[in-house]
Scaffold this motif. Structure first.
Motif, PDB file in Angstrom:
ATOM      1  N   TYR A  35       0.866  -1.175   0.000  1.00  0.00           N
ATOM      2  CA  TYR A  35       0.000   0.000   0.000  1.00  0.00           C
ATOM      3  C   TYR A  35       0.905   1.228   0.000  1.00  0.00           C
TER       4      TYR A  35
ATOM      5  N   ARG B 113       0.821   5.550  -0.471  1.00  0.00           N
ATOM      6  CA  ARG B 113       0.115   6.823  -0.669  1.00  0.00           C
ATOM      7  C   ARG B 113       1.130   7.803  -1.247  1.00  0.00           C
TER       8      ARG B 113
ATOM      9  N   ILE C 241      -3.562   6.606  -4.007  1.00  0.00           N
ATOM     10  CA  ILE C 241      -3.255   5.399  -3.251  1.00  0.00           C
ATOM     11  C   ILE C 241      -3.054   4.256  -4.232  1.00  0.00           C
TER      12      ILE C 241
ATOM     13  N   ASN D 138      -6.742   4.166  -6.220  1.00  0.00           N
ATOM     14  CA  ASN D 138      -8.045   4.652  -5.775  1.00  0.00           C
ATOM     15  C   ASN D 138      -8.751   5.382  -6.922  1.00  0.00           C
TER      16      ASN D 138
ATOM     17  N   ASP E 101      -9.797   4.852   5.505  1.00  0.00           N
ATOM     18  CA  ASP E 101      -8.385   4.862   5.150  1.00  0.00           C
ATOM     19  C   ASP E 101      -7.556   4.999   6.423  1.00  0.00           C
TER      20      ASP E 101
END
Length: 135
Positions: free
Chosen positions: A31, A33, A55, A122, A129
């Motif tokens: 993951y 960001r 994301i 996303n 989140d």
């Protein structure tokens, strides 16, 4: 306080009106960001900020068929737009939930174990989140 184990956090995909199922055979996900920097400086001084976050979720695993979760993820990767709702959960705690676009779906079928991988980004602002959420 114990260290976090990746095997405890799983990706679920929406397969029906209110049904979500975990992707079988999942071995890993990452993951990230990413937020681009924005130069807000004028001639009198430097300043900056950050823009809207993107994301990125990459996941992979071993093919275990039949698998409703993997089938839904593959179908989404072929759709226009390639969107599907997912949840990232540890037990009953939802850490991420939202609409994602699925791209770069691939599968490898060597002599040994067949594997799959997919990348998601996303497609809307997530409804949840919080990857550090605990029960």
């Amino acid at each position: 306080m114990a260290t976090e184990q990746g095997r405890e956090t799983r990706i679920f995909v929406k397969t029906g009106e209110n049904a979500t199922v975990k992707i079988g055979g999942e071995t890993t996900f990452s993951y990230k960001r990413n937020t681009p920097s924005i130069d807000t400086a004028d001639k009198d001084g430097g300043s900056g900020s950050f823009g809207q976050a993107t994301i990125n979720i990459s996941t992979s695993g071993n093919v275990k068929l039949p698998d409703a979760g993997l089938s839904a993820l593959e179908a989404a990767s072929k759709a226009t737009p390639p969107h599907i709702e997912i949840e990232i959960k540890k037990g009953e705690v939802t850490r991420f939930a939202g609409m994602v676009a699925v791209g770069n779906f691939s599968a490898d079928f060597p002599l040994g174990t067949a594997t799959w991988s997919a990348e998601m980004v996303n497609a809307a602002v997530p409804t949840t989140d919080n990857l550090t959420a605990t029960a």
